[in-house]
Design a protein around this motif. Structure first.
Motif, PDB file in Angstrom:
ATOM      1  N   ARG A  12      -6.427   1.775  -6.562  1.00 54.01           N
ATOM      2  CA  ARG A  12      -5.470   2.040  -5.490  1.00 54.01           C
ATOM      3  C   ARG A  12      -5.973   1.520  -4.145  1.00 54.01           C
ATOM      4  NH1 ARG A  12      -0.327   2.117  -4.251  1.00 54.01           N
ATOM      5  NH2 ARG A  12       0.135   3.469  -2.484  1.00 54.01           N
ATOM      6  N   ARG A  16      -4.212  -1.432  -1.883  1.00 53.72           N
ATOM      7  CA  ARG A  16      -3.784  -1.233  -0.497  1.00 53.72           C
ATOM      8  C   ARG A  16      -4.439  -2.248   0.431  1.00 53.72           C
ATOM      9  NH1 ARG A  16      -3.512   5.010   1.183  1.00 53.72           N
ATOM     10  NH2 ARG A  16      -2.508   4.008   2.956  1.00 53.72           N
ATOM     11  N   ASN A  20      -2.183  -5.213   2.407  1.00 50.94           N
ATOM     12  CA  ASN A  20      -2.253  -5.241   3.863  1.00 50.94           C
ATOM     13  C   ASN A  20      -2.802  -6.574   4.362  1.00 50.94           C
ATOM     14  OD1 ASN A  20      -1.720  -2.503   5.455  1.00 50.94           O
ATOM     15  ND2 ASN A  20      -2.432  -2.006   3.406  1.00 50.94           N
ATOM     16  N   ALA A 182       3.095  -3.763   4.154  1.00 49.73           N
ATOM     17  CA  ALA A 182       2.348  -2.824   3.333  1.00 49.73           C
ATOM     18  C   ALA A 182       3.155  -1.562   3.124  1.00 49.73           C
ATOM     19  CB  ALA A 182       1.021  -2.482   4.014  1.00 49.73           C
ATOM     20  N   GLU A 183       2.957  -0.947   1.940  1.00 55.16           N
ATOM     21  CA  GLU A 183       3.629   0.314   1.625  1.00 55.16           C
ATOM     22  C   GLU A 183       5.136   0.202   1.869  1.00 55.16           C
ATOM     23  OE1 GLU A 183       2.194   2.767   0.018  1.00 55.16           O
ATOM     24  OE2 GLU A 183       0.249   1.784   0.083  1.00 55.16           O
TER      25      GLU A 183
END
Length: 199
Positions: A12, A16, A20, A182-183
């Protein structure tokens, strides 16, 4: 400056960091159809052009758990798919299509998007997309410790809206593509600048 070694990161954390770092990313809104004729539409943001001759694209699909996603199963069965480019008008429906739905439920029904018949491939196109690329599967390469399928496909037909096509080129300012950050963050291509490459 921080030095970060991937060996010390969990899956994870590595994901991430990667999403990013590699941003913004174009979005491949992939439409496909399963062996029972149920159409599927799902967005993927690990997406790129590969070569212009023949025109070829690639996108990758990370599994959720041990099961292949519907998109991969469909492409393996039919050997084709469509890449639909996401513009600002399509962004909300694209986000809705990113949810987890059972294989017998079509994202076209969930989102209200309009499917239209392709010229060459069996997968439908998304009518609301201003730029659609019909693709024949070249190969799928399975990679990574977290099973990930890299899909490589040859574009066999482009469909480009008249409003964004001028003199053999796509007007990106009129296309208004949306990219993934991101996200839950996305970006609009509204601040475009030009630089001439040196000779």
């Amino acid at each position: 400056m921080q030095k970060i070694l991937p060996q010390g990161l969990g899956t994870r954390e590595a994901y991430r960091l990667l999403v990013n770092a590699v941003a913004p990313r174009p979005i491949a809104f992939v439409s496909s159809v399963n062996k029972n004729g149920v159409p599927n539409a799902a967005p993927f943001c690990f997406f790129m052009g590969v070569t212009p001759s023949p025109p070829t694209i690639a996108f990758s699909v990370i599994r959720r758990g041990d099961q292949k996603k519907d998109t991969i199963r469909n492409i393996e069965a039919t050997r084709d798919f469509v890449i639909n480019i996401v513009d600002e008008n399509l962004s909300q429906a694209m986000n809705m299509a990113s949810g987890s739905y059972p294989p017998d439920m079509s994202e076209f029904d969930v989102t209200g998007l309009t499917q239209i018949k392709s010229e060459i491939v069996s997968a439908p196109r998304i009518a609301e997309s201003p730029l659609q690329m019909e693709c024949k599967l070249t190969m799928i390469i399975d990679l990574g410790n977290v099973p990930t399928s890299l899909v490589i496909g040859e574009i066999v037909c482009f469909h480009v809206a008249d409003s964004i096509y001028r003199n053999g080129e796509i007007d990106v300012a009129k296309l208004k593509p949306v990219g993934r950050m991101a996200e839950n963050l996305y970006v609009k291509a509204t601040d475009i600048f030009e630089m001439n490459r040196p000779a």
